[in-house]
Motif scaffolding. Structure first.
Motif, PDB file in Angstrom:
ATOM      1  N   LEU A  21       0.823  -1.214   0.000  1.00 54.79           N
ATOM      2  CA  LEU A  21       0.000   0.000   0.000  1.00 54.79           C
ATOM      3  C   LEU A  21       0.857   1.263   0.000  1.00 54.79           C
ATOM      4  CD1 LEU A  21      -2.767  -1.138   2.477  1.00 54.79           C
ATOM      5  CD2 LEU A  21      -3.073  -0.590   0.065  1.00 54.79           C
ATOM      6  N   SER A 114      -5.206   1.457   4.736  1.00 55.37           N
ATOM      7  CA  SER A 114      -5.753   1.527   3.386  1.00 55.37           C
ATOM      8  C   SER A 114      -4.886   2.503   2.582  1.00 55.37           C
ATOM      9  CB  SER A 114      -7.197   2.045   3.422  1.00 55.37           C
ATOM     10  OG  SER A 114      -7.212   3.391   3.871  1.00 55.37           O
ATOM     11  N   LYS A 115      -5.096   2.524   1.282  1.00 53.71           N
ATOM     12  CA  LYS A 115      -4.372   3.500   0.463  1.00 53.71           C
ATOM     13  C   LYS A 115      -4.732   4.911   0.912  1.00 53.71           C
ATOM     14  CE  LYS A 115      -3.223   4.961  -4.134  1.00 53.71           C
ATOM     15  NZ  LYS A 115      -3.733   5.269  -5.419  1.00 53.71           N
ATOM     16  N   ASP A 117      -5.516   5.831   3.949  1.00 54.69           N
ATOM     17  CA  ASP A 117      -4.759   6.095   5.180  1.00 54.69           C
ATOM     18  C   ASP A 117      -3.358   6.590   4.841  1.00 54.69           C
ATOM     19  OD1 ASP A 117      -6.716   5.335   7.121  1.00 54.69           O
ATOM     20  OD2 ASP A 117      -6.146   3.224   6.909  1.00 54.69           O
TER      21      ASP A 117
END
Length: 131
Positions: A21, A114-115, A117
């Motif tokens: 990520l 997550s991306k 984040d």
């Protein structure tokens, strides 16, 4: 972004996922990862940061918890160049409050990242690195 990046988590799958990520985000893709916080402390003690350092840190780990790691980081030379985002499965509000008590901690995220984040962390870092 002139920044080094370290990920510390005792779960190899989480480490792998977070590195994937990070590489898809604007964060630096040169990532050092550690399964044990003590190894990361040893590395940082022997290689003080020469430029700002972002650490993505798990809380609940064997041998050396994220809290113990943070206490040691505060004593390192150039601790003022170290920024930490707690990345944990804990949803306990007391953990968030405790994390806020450490000067290096700039954020608290739930696992897995997550991306989005990663992008949010990048945006939060920009003014810190430009000051």
């Amino acid at each position: 972004m002139n920044l080094d990046l370290v990920v510390i988590d005792d779960d190899a799958v989480v480490l792998f996922l977070h590195k994937v990520l990070i590489k898809k985000s604007k964060l630096p893709s040169n990532v050092l990862d550690f399964l044990h916080a003590r190894e990361a402390l040893e590395f940082l003690s022997n290689h003080p940061p020469t430029k700002p350092l972002l650490i993505l840190l798990d809380i609940n780990m064997p041998q050396c918890t994220g809290w113990e790691f943070l206490e040691q980081v505060a004593r390192l030379p150039k601790a003022d160049k170290i920024y930490v985002v707690m990345v944990t499965s804990s949803i306990n509000e007391s953990d968030r409050k405790r994390a806020a008590g450490f000067p290096q901690v700039i954020g608290f995220r739930e696992k897995p990242l997550s991306k989005q984040d990663c992008e949010d962390i990048y945006i939060k870092l920009l003014p810190l690195l430009n000051s």
